[in-house]
Design an enzyme around this catalytic site. Sequence first.
Site, PDB file in Angstrom:
ATOM      1  N   ARG A 101       6.080  -5.719 -22.404  1.00  0.00           N
ATOM      2  CA  ARG A 101       7.462  -5.268 -22.200  1.00  0.00           C
ATOM      3  C   ARG A 101       8.396  -6.462 -22.020  1.00  0.00           C
ATOM      4  O   ARG A 101       9.500  -6.497 -22.575  1.00  0.00           O
ATOM      5  CB  ARG A 101       7.544  -4.342 -20.982  1.00  0.00           C
ATOM      6  CG  ARG A 101       8.984  -3.926 -20.616  1.00  0.00           C
ATOM      7  CD  ARG A 101       8.995  -2.941 -19.469  1.00  0.00           C
ATOM      8  NE  ARG A 101       8.400  -1.679 -19.880  1.00  0.00           N
ATOM      9  CZ  ARG A 101       7.812  -0.818 -19.047  1.00  0.00           C
ATOM     10  NH1 ARG A 101       7.702  -1.130 -17.764  1.00  0.00           N
ATOM     11  NH2 ARG A 101       7.316   0.315 -19.495  1.00  0.00           N
TER      12      ARG A 101
ATOM     13  N   THR B 131       2.106   4.172 -20.708  1.00  0.00           N
ATOM     14  CA  THR B 131       2.826   5.279 -21.340  1.00  0.00           C
ATOM     15  C   THR B 131       2.531   5.334 -22.831  1.00  0.00           C
ATOM     16  O   THR B 131       2.340   6.421 -23.401  1.00  0.00           O
ATOM     17  CB  THR B 131       4.344   5.131 -21.111  1.00  0.00           C
ATOM     18  OG1 THR B 131       4.612   5.089 -19.710  1.00  0.00           O
ATOM     19  CG2 THR B 131       5.100   6.293 -21.736  1.00  0.00           C
TER      20      THR B 131
END
Length: 366
Positions: free
Chosen positions: A239, A87
Amino acid sequence: MNWDDTTDTTGTAAERLVGPAAERLVDSVADREDQAVEAALRPKDLGEFIGQEKVREQLDLVLRAARARGATADHVLLSGAPGLGKTTLSMIIAAEMEAPIRITSGPAIQHAGDLAAILSSLQEGEVLFLDEIHRMSRPAEEMLYMAMEDFRVDVIVGKGPGATAIPLELPPFTLVGATTRAGLLPPPLRDRFGFTAHMEFYEPAELERVIHRSASLLEVEVEPEGAAEIAGRSRGTPRIANRLLRRVRDYAQVKADGLITKDIAAAALAVYEVDERGLDRLDRGVLEALLKLFGGGPVGLSTLAVAVGEERETVEEVAEPFLVREGLLARTPRGRVATPAAWAHLGLTPPRSQTGGSGQQDLFGA
């Protein structure tokens, strides 16, 4: 920037989890807190993006060439595990091309009309980011073929014999597709992407750079040894590294003076049950059941899931991939088998049958 918020009831076990298993600190799927923090931590251009050196170099060439021609960039397909930056790269592509971006997901597009509505509203040069593109419905997928290749879609008006196809011209746009399962994409769709890239897991040194950058943006002081301790438990995923950093920050602020050292990081992650290899309660539960209850296997997946007290899909899709990647568990035709590394990690001694002894001798105790 346009966001299409949708509620999805399908997907992998990791994405459908509820209850304690959904609260895993080492889950690579983003929750709402992760999404909010990631928006602030995301790099804005390729120069700031850490890791994925080959992908960055290749993508930089694609974007520079497109800008030099004054054309829209080729369609881009990004594949890889969750949390590696797909993303983020889509947003960087839009920023590098100085174009707006529209974000949606495959599960949100269940009908061809859904896709036609999105495509018909695109501006010239706009970037359309389609996450989990492999989960898009087949009718929409077939419409996307023509849109990507000819920048045109046929809108069907009416039903039955009286139905009419009205061609609708689209402005040139760039589709960025992201998938965690590239093998599920049909070849006709893959072939229409001008550039494809596979995102690899990060090395610890790269994750240390990610942690230092994030700590600076979060105004957290972290020593190099503290960053290394967090990076080593982050499963190669930025992440997860950022999530662990936030939890260690909380611990350091409450239990210490706010400085993240190696000892503080280790103590904080011990509280959250993330060990030195990045295994959490669920991972260790699977290994302990396999080793202590079944002697290291082989054992069937359903039996192992019952022993752990989890659903079969949770064990197979959430715990096993990392255990296999770490060389702690093997999938065989006869069932799941623990490796010597699993016995060593839990500090247990494997039975003689797994240390080179003869199976017949072990049977008779010789």
